[in-house]
Write an enzyme that holds these catalytic residues in place. Sequence first.
Site, PDB file in Angstrom:
ATOM      1  CB  THR A   1      -0.963  -0.001   1.208  1.00  0.00           C
ATOM      2  OG1 THR A   1      -1.799  -1.157   1.114  1.00  0.00           O
ATOM      3  CG2 THR A   1      -1.825   1.248   1.249  1.00  0.00           C
ATOM      4  CB  CYS A   2       3.949   2.090   1.858  1.00  0.00           C
ATOM      5  SG  CYS A   2       3.332   1.590   3.477  1.00  0.00           S
ATOM      6  CB  SER A   3       5.356   0.705  -2.931  1.00  0.00           C
ATOM      7  OG  SER A   3       6.462   0.634  -2.071  1.00  0.00           O
TER       8      SER A   3
END
Length: 160
Positions: A48-50
């Site tokens: 999700t972060c990337s």
Amino acid sequence: MTIAVGDKLPEATLVEMTADGPTPRTTAEIFGGRKVALFSVPGAFTPTCSAKHLPGFIEKADAFKAKGVDEIACMAVNDAFVMGAWGKSQNADGKVSMLADGNGDFAKALGLEMDGTGFGMGMRGKRFSMVVEDGVVTSLNIEGPGEFHVSSAEYMLDQL
């Protein structure tokens, strides 16, 4: 105790990878006399972060600047080398500062640490975002476990 709107940020030192190598930056240097949009992710290079979190801030960097934000900063409980490599892979240079909270000291001081040991991640920082003006929190958005909404770039822009 978790930091709240109206609170002054605790003193801490984060590390940013620069052309000269890992460079310490104090919270006084980062947030003093400035308006900063800070967001935290559980880990660099995670799905999700990337795919969503960091890219949203990179894409909307100009919109943040237009609303008076002096710096957009991404923080994670990772080392400066990992944060630097992640920023480079996402083309964050010049748009989002990649700040390492290597031991999680700042996340803990904020009361926003997360126990990821069940996932093999150790202690990390929660996913959150905040606007800080001259060292004081003016908005704070903390995600629930596994969620991604209130810490997004779009959500923060609507608050500015």
